[in-house]
Design a protein around this motif. Structure first.
Motif, PDB file in Angstrom:
ATOM      1  N   TYR A  87      -4.490  22.329   0.241  1.00 55.55           N
ATOM      2  CA  TYR A  87      -3.808  22.129  -1.026  1.00 55.55           C
ATOM      3  C   TYR A  87      -3.885  23.405  -1.844  1.00 55.55           C
ATOM      4  O   TYR A  87      -4.815  24.184  -1.702  1.00 55.55           O
ATOM      5  N   THR A  88      -2.907  23.587  -2.745  1.00 54.53           N
ATOM      6  CA  THR A  88      -2.956  24.726  -3.647  1.00 54.53           C
ATOM      7  C   THR A  88      -4.116  24.506  -4.620  1.00 54.53           C
ATOM      8  O   THR A  88      -4.633  23.398  -4.738  1.00 54.53           O
ATOM      9  N   VAL A  89      -4.500  25.569  -5.325  1.00 59.69           N
ATOM     10  CA  VAL A  89      -5.609  25.452  -6.269  1.00 59.69           C
ATOM     11  C   VAL A  89      -5.301  24.373  -7.308  1.00 59.69           C
ATOM     12  O   VAL A  89      -6.147  23.536  -7.628  1.00 59.69           O
ATOM     13  N   LEU A  90      -4.067  24.354  -7.789  1.00 59.66           N
ATOM     14  CA  LEU A  90      -3.687  23.360  -8.799  1.00 59.66           C
ATOM     15  C   LEU A  90      -3.869  21.941  -8.256  1.00 59.66           C
ATOM     16  O   LEU A  90      -4.447  21.078  -8.919  1.00 59.66           O
ATOM     17  N   ASP A  91      -3.389  21.717  -7.033  1.00 54.83           N
ATOM     18  CA  ASP A  91      -3.496  20.364  -6.477  1.00 54.83           C
ATOM     19  C   ASP A  91      -4.944  19.988  -6.169  1.00 54.83           C
ATOM     20  O   ASP A  91      -5.325  18.824  -6.276  1.00 54.83           O
ATOM     21  N   ASN A  92      -5.742  20.976  -5.799  1.00 54.26           N
ATOM     22  CA  ASN A  92      -7.164  20.722  -5.592  1.00 54.26           C
ATOM     23  C   ASN A  92      -7.818  20.246  -6.883  1.00 54.26           C
ATOM     24  O   ASN A  92      -8.590  19.285  -6.886  1.00 54.26           O
ATOM     25  N   SER A  96      -9.075  14.988  -8.632  1.00 54.89           N
ATOM     26  CA  SER A  96      -9.892  13.987  -9.308  1.00 54.89           C
ATOM     27  C   SER A  96      -9.063  13.155 -10.282  1.00 54.89           C
ATOM     28  O   SER A  96      -9.305  11.971 -10.462  1.00 54.89           O
ATOM     29  N   LEU A  97      -8.078  13.795 -10.902  1.00 60.03           N
ATOM     30  CA  LEU A  97      -7.240  13.054 -11.849  1.00 60.03           C
ATOM     31  C   LEU A  97      -6.429  11.994 -11.120  1.00 60.03           C
ATOM     32  O   LEU A  97      -6.214  10.902 -11.626  1.00 60.03           O
ATOM     33  N   VAL A  98      -5.983  12.359  -9.901  1.00 54.47           N
ATOM     34  CA  VAL A  98      -5.167  11.424  -9.127  1.00 54.47           C
ATOM     35  C   VAL A  98      -6.040  10.279  -8.611  1.00 54.47           C
ATOM     36  O   VAL A  98      -5.708   9.105  -8.761  1.00 54.47           O
ATOM     37  N   ILE A  99      -7.184  10.638  -7.999  1.00 45.71           N
ATOM     38  CA  ILE A  99      -8.019   9.607  -7.374  1.00 45.71           C
ATOM     39  C   ILE A  99      -8.766   8.797  -8.423  1.00 45.71           C
ATOM     40  O   ILE A  99      -8.764   7.578  -8.402  1.00 45.71           O
ATOM     41  N   ARG A 109      -0.776  17.362 -12.937  1.00 47.93           N
ATOM     42  CA  ARG A 109      -0.516  18.808 -13.029  1.00 47.93           C
ATOM     43  C   ARG A 109      -0.359  19.238 -14.473  1.00 47.93           C
ATOM     44  O   ARG A 109      -0.852  20.291 -14.882  1.00 47.93           O
ATOM     45  N   GLU A 110       0.337  18.402 -15.245  1.00 47.05           N
ATOM     46  CA  GLU A 110       0.533  18.739 -16.661  1.00 47.05           C
ATOM     47  C   GLU A 110      -0.801  18.741 -17.419  1.00 47.05           C
ATOM     48  O   GLU A 110      -1.004  19.542 -18.319  1.00 47.05           O
ATOM     49  N   THR A 111      -1.691  17.834 -17.034  1.00 47.70           N
ATOM     50  CA  THR A 111      -2.997  17.759 -17.696  1.00 47.70           C
ATOM     51  C   THR A 111      -3.866  18.959 -17.341  1.00 47.70           C
ATOM     52  O   THR A 111      -4.567  19.504 -18.187  1.00 47.70           O
ATOM     53  N   ALA A 112      -3.808  19.352 -16.061  1.00 42.98           N
ATOM     54  CA  ALA A 112      -4.714  20.391 -15.582  1.00 42.98           C
ATOM     55  C   ALA A 112      -4.244  21.793 -15.955  1.00 42.98           C
ATOM     56  O   ALA A 112      -5.062  22.667 -16.250  1.00 42.98           O
ATOM     57  N   LEU A 143     -13.733  23.624 -12.568  1.00 43.62           N
ATOM     58  CA  LEU A 143     -12.625  23.017 -13.316  1.00 43.62           C
ATOM     59  C   LEU A 143     -12.320  21.620 -12.767  1.00 43.62           C
ATOM     60  O   LEU A 143     -12.103  20.678 -13.528  1.00 43.62           O
ATOM     61  N   ARG A 144     -12.323  21.506 -11.443  1.00 43.05           N
ATOM     62  CA  ARG A 144     -12.090  20.193 -10.835  1.00 43.05           C
ATOM     63  C   ARG A 144     -13.184  19.209 -11.271  1.00 43.05           C
ATOM     64  O   ARG A 144     -12.901  18.066 -11.619  1.00 43.05           O
ATOM     65  N   THR A 145     -14.435  19.694 -11.276  1.00 45.93           N
ATOM     66  CA  THR A 145     -15.545  18.837 -11.675  1.00 45.93           C
ATOM     67  C   THR A 145     -15.409  18.415 -13.124  1.00 45.93           C
ATOM     68  O   THR A 145     -15.639  17.260 -13.477  1.00 45.93           O
ATOM     69  N   TYR A 146     -14.998  19.372 -13.958  1.00 46.75           N
ATOM     70  CA  TYR A 146     -14.827  19.082 -15.376  1.00 46.75           C
ATOM     71  C   TYR A 146     -13.766  18.006 -15.585  1.00 46.75           C
ATOM     72  O   TYR A 146     -13.954  17.067 -16.348  1.00 46.75           O
ATOM     73  N   LEU A 147     -12.647  18.140 -14.869  1.00 46.55           N
ATOM     74  CA  LEU A 147     -11.569  17.163 -15.029  1.00 46.55           C
ATOM     75  C   LEU A 147     -11.976  15.784 -14.507  1.00 46.55           C
ATOM     76  O   LEU A 147     -11.524  14.765 -15.004  1.00 46.55           O
ATOM     77  N   ALA A 148     -12.855  15.791 -13.492  1.00 45.29           N
ATOM     78  CA  ALA A 148     -13.275  14.513 -12.918  1.00 45.29           C
ATOM     79  C   ALA A 148     -14.297  13.819 -13.799  1.00 45.29           C
ATOM     80  O   ALA A 148     -14.483  12.615 -13.726  1.00 45.29           O
ATOM     81  N   SER A 149     -14.985  14.611 -14.643  1.00 50.69           N
ATOM     82  CA  SER A 149     -16.102  14.028 -15.378  1.00 50.69           C
ATOM     83  C   SER A 149     -15.587  13.201 -16.535  1.00 50.69           C
ATOM     84  O   SER A 149     -14.701  13.609 -17.259  1.00 50.69           O
ATOM     85  N   ASN A 150     -16.145  12.031 -16.673  1.00 50.77           N
ATOM     86  CA  ASN A 150     -15.848  11.287 -17.883  1.00 50.77           C
ATOM     87  C   ASN A 150     -16.601  11.943 -19.021  1.00 50.77           C
ATOM     88  O   ASN A 150     -16.046  12.283 -20.033  1.00 50.77           O
ATOM     89  N   GLU A 151     -17.898  12.165 -18.798  1.00 51.08           N
ATOM     90  CA  GLU A 151     -18.694  12.857 -19.796  1.00 51.08           C
ATOM     91  C   GLU A 151     -19.724  13.768 -19.153  1.00 51.08           C
ATOM     92  O   GLU A 151     -20.083  14.785 -19.697  1.00 51.08           O
TER      93      GLU A 151
END
Lengths: 246, 259
Positions: A87-92, A96-99, A109-112, A143-151
């Motif tokens: 996957y591209t970096v963006l999709d990687n 977490s947002l998708v799953i 994508r718009e969020t990230a 960044l992926r971890t940050y987006l996946a984290s609730n808090e």
């Protein structure tokens, strides 16, 4: 405000006690390090907090809710960046947002996208992970971890595979990013300097079995920079940590 | 400069060797070193190909239909079996040996049996192609699923993903490169398998045509059809390569990075 707490976590593998009575807590927007030698059970504790392992006894609470053995609540990042090569970096980063948050691809994508700039990753959205340097890959993983984290985010020796110079750079960058975003972080490391530089608080862990032996508060005001490492204050902390690791 | 001219030579190497073989063949047959009835000259073969072009195309469409139906069924079956075997460990343990045993049976031995069971229609040909093609694909898919990174699987789990998501985001994409290498092998098996099954009973197809020209001792036509069959296999493999590159754009970039 306390956000994450573990109560008397115990875990054995094949009758060998790996960790014993671990009770730690994490406050909102705090960075707490778990410092210990290799093999002290840090990673086992991590897998328990993230819900991938079930402890023999003890509980994990997130905002007062029991999440023991339930994955999907806390995001984590390992030394291995685990960016998927196909996957591209963006999709990687969007994964977490998708799953986790059930967004569709476009919304994710718009969020990230806006965060790429904050994380110093502008312009690499459509590249593949193999085209990135080691430091860039860890930033993308963060960044992926940050987006996946609730808090809460768990970082398991995230920078330990990087060379010293890249590591210094990424520490500077990390301290800078943490000023811009809000993230309560539990940080596992065996690097004493790294722990003092980045943490608000440090738990010292010893091995056989893994228990918490000391808790040290780093009083130094944030924002910090790498210069902190050259002060007497820093060396005092370091002395204390080395003596409690013994 | 030197590097550049070297890489051109490397690119030309296969063409040079092909042309050399062709020239040797031409000299041997046209020069009368080998008798015409043993090795027809390439010119005669080309002439035979042109003369029989319409028939060859008609027969090829039959053989290709069999090969493609068989290959597609083989792919579908391989996906079905490998996903089940990957999902349930006991199925893997139980069926892996059977899979291997089916591959030790020579195709040529089961083809007549298939004709006996399924008749002279397309069915036994397609069945044979399925049997020969599904194995390499199944094995490569199984290897691919097993090659998936455990930590990456845990990452998806930590995001709250279930078995289906692990399959979608980790296992399937990890297996894709393996799948295509299996598919390439299977594609050449597919056409050869179809031709062999036509030899052993049928009314149409390149295999039937091949037995006819052999019985007529028309060796120029025989050579024409042999070369035609291998060209068909090559075209099929090229198409698969194209699909592979389109479906895995990252592979190309990774290869460029290595150079």
């Amino acid at each position: 405000m306390e956000i994450l707490r573990t109560e008397n976590i115990n875990k054995s593998f094949d009758d060998r006690k790996i960790i014993k009575d671990i009770s730690i807590h994490l406050k909102q927007n705090e960075l707490v390090s778990l410092l210990g030698v290799s093999g002290c059970g840090k990673s086992t504790l991590f897998n328990i907090i993230s819900g991938l392992y079930v402890p023999d006894c003890g509980k994990v609470f997130l905002n007062g809710e029991d999440i023991t053995g339930k994955p999907g609540n806390i995001s984590y990042m390992l030394q291995k960046d685990l960016l998927l090569p196909y996957y591209t970096v963006l999709d990687n980063v969007c994964l977490s947002l998708v799953i986790k948050k059930g967004m569709n691809k476009k919304k994710a994508r718009e969020t990230a996208s806006p965060l790429f700039k904050t994380f110093g990753l502008d312009g690499v959205q459509d590249k593949y992970p193999s085209q990135l340097s080691g430091g860039m890959r860890q930033r993308a993983a963060l960044l992926r971890t940050y987006l996946a984290s609730n808090e809460v985010a768990l970082l398991d020796e995230p920078f330990s595979a990087l060379d010293t110079i890249t590591k210094d750079e990424i520490h500077e960058w990390y301290l800078d990013v943490m000023q811009k975003i809000k993230l309560s972080t539990l940080f596992v490391t065996h690097d004493i300097d790294e722990a003092i530089l980045l943490s608000d608080r440090i738990y010292i862990m010893s091995k056989n079995p893994g228990v918490i032996t000391d808790e040290i508060v780093i009083e130094r005001q944030k924002p910090r920079s790498n210069d902190f490492m050259l002060t007497n204050e820093f060396i005092e902390y370091k002395k204390r940590i080395i003596s409690s690791l013994k | 400069m030197i590097k550049k001219s070297r890489s051109t030579i490397f690119k030309l190497a296969p063409f040079i060797s092909l042309i050399t073989v062709f020239l040797i063949w031409l000299i041997l047959s046209e020069g009368g070193v080998i008798a015409d009835y043993m090795l027809p000259s390439p010119i005669a073969v080309v002439k035979a190909f042109i003369a029989d072009f319409d028939t060859l195309m008609k027969q090829a469409s039959v053989t290709l239909t069999e090969a493609l139906y068989g290959l597609c069924t083989g792919i579908a079956l391989a996906f079905f079996i490998s996903i089940l075997m990957d999902r349930f460990e006991f199925l893997y343990k139980a069926f892996y040996p059977i899979l291997v045993i089916t591959q030790t049976i020579p195709t040529i031995a089961i083809a007549p049996l298939l004709v006996l069971w399924l008749g002279f229609s397309m069915a036994p040909k397609i069945a044979l192609v399925v049997i020969t093609t599904f194995f390499p694909i199944t094995i490569s898919l199984l290897d691919g699923f097993k090659s998936a990174d455990k930590d990456a699987i845990n990452l998806i789990r930590s995001m709250g993903g279930g078995k289906l998501q692990i399959f979608h985001y980790i296992k399937l994409p990890s297996a894709l490169p393996h799948f295509f290498s299996g598919l390439k092998v299977s594609a050449s098996y597919a056409i050869v398998g179809a031709v062999i099954s036509e030899w052993l009973g049928g009314f149409e197809g390149l295999g039937v045509y091949m037995t006819r020209v052999k019985k007529a001792y028309a060796f120029d036509k025989m050579f024409a059809v042999i070369i035609f069959v291998s060209v068909l296999s090559l075209v099929l493999m090229a198409i698969i390569n194209l699909v592979k590159n389109l479906s895995m754009p990252y592979m190309k970039i990774e290869e460029q990075n290595k150079n």
